[in-house]
Design a protein around this motif. Structure first.
Motif, PDB file in Angstrom:
ATOM      1  N   MET A 166       0.711  -1.218   0.169  1.00 35.32           N
ATOM      2  CA  MET A 166      -0.122  -0.012   0.106  1.00 35.32           C
ATOM      3  C   MET A 166       0.688   1.171  -0.271  1.00 35.32           C
ATOM      4  O   MET A 166       2.106   1.107   0.355  1.00 35.32           O
ATOM      5  N   CYS A 167       0.470   2.369  -0.232  1.00 34.70           N
ATOM      6  CA  CYS A 167       1.002   3.405  -0.448  1.00 34.70           C
ATOM      7  C   CYS A 167       1.670   3.876   1.084  1.00 34.70           C
ATOM      8  O   CYS A 167       0.886   4.214   2.076  1.00 34.70           O
ATOM      9  N   PRO A 168       2.892   4.195   0.983  1.00 38.17           N
ATOM     10  CA  PRO A 168       3.585   4.514   2.287  1.00 38.17           C
ATOM     11  C   PRO A 168       3.101   5.911   2.931  1.00 38.17           C
ATOM     12  O   PRO A 168       3.368   6.402   4.054  1.00 38.17           O
ATOM     13  N   GLU A 169       2.665   6.692   1.832  1.00 37.12           N
ATOM     14  CA  GLU A 169       2.324   8.165   2.134  1.00 37.12           C
ATOM     15  C   GLU A 169       0.954   8.313   2.827  1.00 37.12           C
ATOM     16  O   GLU A 169       0.862   8.949   3.831  1.00 37.12           O
ATOM     17  N   CYS A 170      -0.056   7.622   2.206  1.00 41.55           N
ATOM     18  CA  CYS A 170      -1.330   7.915   2.441  1.00 41.55           C
ATOM     19  C   CYS A 170      -2.065   6.620   3.075  1.00 41.55           C
ATOM     20  O   CYS A 170      -3.406   6.701   3.389  1.00 41.55           O
ATOM     21  N   GLY A 171      -1.427   5.519   2.856  1.00 38.82           N
ATOM     22  CA  GLY A 171      -2.118   4.111   3.171  1.00 38.82           C
ATOM     23  C   GLY A 171      -3.147   3.750   2.207  1.00 38.82           C
ATOM     24  O   GLY A 171      -3.729   2.608   2.368  1.00 38.82           O
ATOM     25  N   SER A 172      -3.150   4.332   0.994  1.00 38.02           N
ATOM     26  CA  SER A 172      -4.005   3.824  -0.006  1.00 38.02           C
ATOM     27  C   SER A 172      -3.738   2.321  -0.549  1.00 38.02           C
ATOM     28  O   SER A 172      -2.424   2.186  -0.682  1.00 38.02           O
ATOM     29  N   ALA A 173      -4.798   1.613  -0.674  1.00 46.62           N
ATOM     30  CA  ALA A 173      -4.648   0.342  -1.062  1.00 46.62           C
ATOM     31  C   ALA A 173      -4.926   0.366  -2.751  1.00 46.62           C
ATOM     32  O   ALA A 173      -4.854  -0.821  -3.369  1.00 46.62           O
TER      33      ALA A 173
HETATM   34 ZN   LIG Z   1      -0.741   7.870  -1.526  1.00 50.99          ZN
END
Ligand SMILES: [Zn+2]
Length: 95
Positions: A1-8
């Motif tokens: 997942m995105c390490p910046e915003c947690g988006s999957a």
């Molecule tokens: Zn992100």
């Protein structure tokens, strides 16, 4: 997942295999069944494309003298049973 915003909302892509050494620890207590392998580095590498992944470093001694942070690495694959495991060695080294 995105390490910046947690988006999957992520996707697969083909990476170049180039990476740099981001961090590591030298493990002196190998897992059961791997006693002959230690001590060895458990490394985090940063792919040229950005993502980081855990791996092992091959082709050089796994010592603080030889494991230089930010050193250029290249992926190599080691067959272990049915699985092809991505490991990293020094870029430009004969494989
Ligand atoms: Zn992100």
């Amino acid at each position: 997942m995105c390490p910046e915003c947690g988006s999957a909302d992520v996707e697969w892509f083909t990476a170049s295999g180039r990476a740099t050494l981001y961090s590591y620890v030298i493990n002196h207590r190998p897992a059961r069944g791997f006693e002959g392998d230690g001590p060895y580095a458990i490394a985090v590498v940063q792919l040229a494309e950005g993502p980081r992944m855990m791996t092992n470093i091959v082709g050089i001694p796994n010592t603080p003298e030889d494991l230089i942070l930010d050193m250029e690495l290249q992926v190599t694959f080691e067959q272990r049973g049915d699985v092809s495991v991505p490991l990293f060695g020094p870029a430009g080294a004969a494989r």
